[in-house]
Design an enzyme around this catalytic site. Structure first.
Site, short mmCIF file in Angstrom:
data_model
loop_
_atom_site.label_atom_id
_atom_site.label_comp_id
_atom_site.label_asym_id
_atom_site.label_seq_id
_atom_site.Cartn_x
_atom_site.Cartn_y
_atom_site.Cartn_z
N ASP A 79 0.83 -1.21 0.00
CA ASP A 79 0.00 0.00 0.00
C ASP A 79 0.86 1.26 0.00
OD1 ASP A 79 -2.30 1.48 0.04
OD2 ASP A 79 -2.66 1.25 2.18
N TRP A 100 2.93 7.90 -2.57
CA TRP A 100 4.35 8.03 -2.92
C TRP A 100 4.50 8.91 -4.15
CZ3 TRP A 100 7.37 6.95 -7.17
CH2 TRP A 100 8.74 6.82 -6.97
N HIS A 105 2.55 3.21 -9.09
CA HIS A 105 2.37 1.77 -9.29
C HIS A 105 3.59 1.15 -9.98
CE1 HIS A 105 -1.51 1.99 -7.61
NE2 HIS A 105 -2.07 2.67 -8.60
N THR A 117 -10.64 -7.30 -5.04
CA THR A 117 -11.97 -7.32 -5.69
C THR A 117 -12.63 -5.94 -5.59
OG1 THR A 117 -12.75 -8.27 -3.59
CG2 THR A 117 -12.54 -9.78 -5.44
N LEU A 119 11.46 -19.83 -3.28
CA LEU A 119 10.31 -19.14 -2.71
C LEU A 119 9.00 -19.53 -3.40
CD1 LEU A 119 9.33 -16.67 -0.89
CD2 LEU A 119 9.59 -15.29 -2.96
N SER A 160 -8.22 -4.95 5.08
CA SER A 160 -8.76 -4.72 3.73
C SER A 160 -9.11 -6.02 2.99
CB SER A 160 -7.80 -3.87 2.90
OG SER A 160 -7.62 -2.61 3.49
N GLU A 170 0.56 -12.67 13.05
CA GLU A 170 1.09 -11.47 13.71
C GLU A 170 1.08 -10.35 12.67
OE1 GLU A 170 2.12 -11.23 16.91
OE2 GLU A 170 1.48 -13.30 17.23
#
Ligand code: FPP
Length: 238
Positions: free
Chosen positions: A23, A28, A40, A69, A133, A194, A205
């Site tokens: 976010d 920014w 973006h 969504t 990953l 959100s 956490e």
């Protein structure tokens, strides 16, 4: 008992699964008198850097929120721009394949452009055997929508109501087979979830910060992980 009690003082525990809400791109850009699109673009570049860093330090699972969504409510020009950035990322297959990153997408992809759906499938296929990953990209994702989708599938599969357990729901989510997020990071000064991973985050956490996503660097992630190491997770026990 704390899960951290057994480690030596200097030894750090990595969460198995970190989820990030990327976010602050718009703010920014605004701070720099740039269009939101530039925010973006900077956010996308930062996402790639952070994903690469997570892979380097041996994190097993990273889930990022790219488009919710609810984000369709934004002006069409902004939605188109985010989709364009997402498509460019998918076209650059080396982002996941050469880096041994296994990419998956969570969310309802059925309403996305056919080109994007195809590229998503190709990237999942191309990285299927990666052992580094596990990267989940949430796109047209909403936690409530995910639960509705799961319930429909459970009903469709004919499972009897008295056979439905928490595990049944878990097994029908987009994240089926993956561990719940241990640690959820939200930069940009907002303190809410959100509609992100609402089922999976029951015992996560949280870590919040005022840093805007494009400015969130590996050193900030390291700070967050250090803080995680001071949490005492009890999962309802004592
Ligand atoms: C939230 O910042 C950011 C988004 C809704 C879009 C995130 C998209 C990307 C980082 C690019 C595409 C993703 C990938 C995976 C390549 P915001 O616009 O809500 O910021 P603001 O709250 O400051 O307005």
């Amino acid at each position: 008992m704390s899960i951290f009690k057994k480690k030596a003082k200097t030894e750090r525990v990595l969460p198995t699964h970190i989820a990030i809400i990327m976010d602050g791109n718009g703010r920014w850009a605004k701070k720099r008198s740039l269009p939101r699109t530039a925010g973006h673009a900077a956010g996308s570049k930062n996402f790639k850097d952070i994903a690469r860093y997570c892979n380097k330090i041996g994190l097993k699972y990273l889930t990022v929120y790219a488009f919710s969504t609810e984000n369709w409510k934004r002006p069409k020009e902004e939605v188109d721009n985010i989709m364009k950035i997402f498509k460019e990322y998918l076209e650059d297959a080396k982002n996941f394949k050469d880096e041994n990153i296994k990419v998956r997408f969570i969310g309802d992809r059925s309403v996305l452009d056919a080109d994007i759906i195809r590229l998503m499938q190709e990237s999942e296929d191309a990285s299927r055997d990666a052992t580094g990953l596990n990267l989940n990209i949430a796109i047209n994702y909403g936690g409530r929508d995910e639960i509705v989708h799961a319930v429909k599938n459970i009903v469709d599969s004919g499972i009897a109501p008295n056979e439905i357990t928490e595990q049944t729901i878990t097994d029908h989510l987009y994240t089926a087979g993956q561990p719940d997020p241990d640690f959820i990071i939200r930069p940009s000064g907002e303190y809410r979830l959100s509609n992100y991973l609402i089922w999976q985050s029951a015992y996560s956490e949280y870590w919040f910060s005022d840093i805007l996503w494009p400015d969130f660097k590996p050193k900030d992630l390291e700070k967050a992980i250090d803080d995680y190491n001071h949490r005492n997770r009890r999962f309802g026990g004592i």
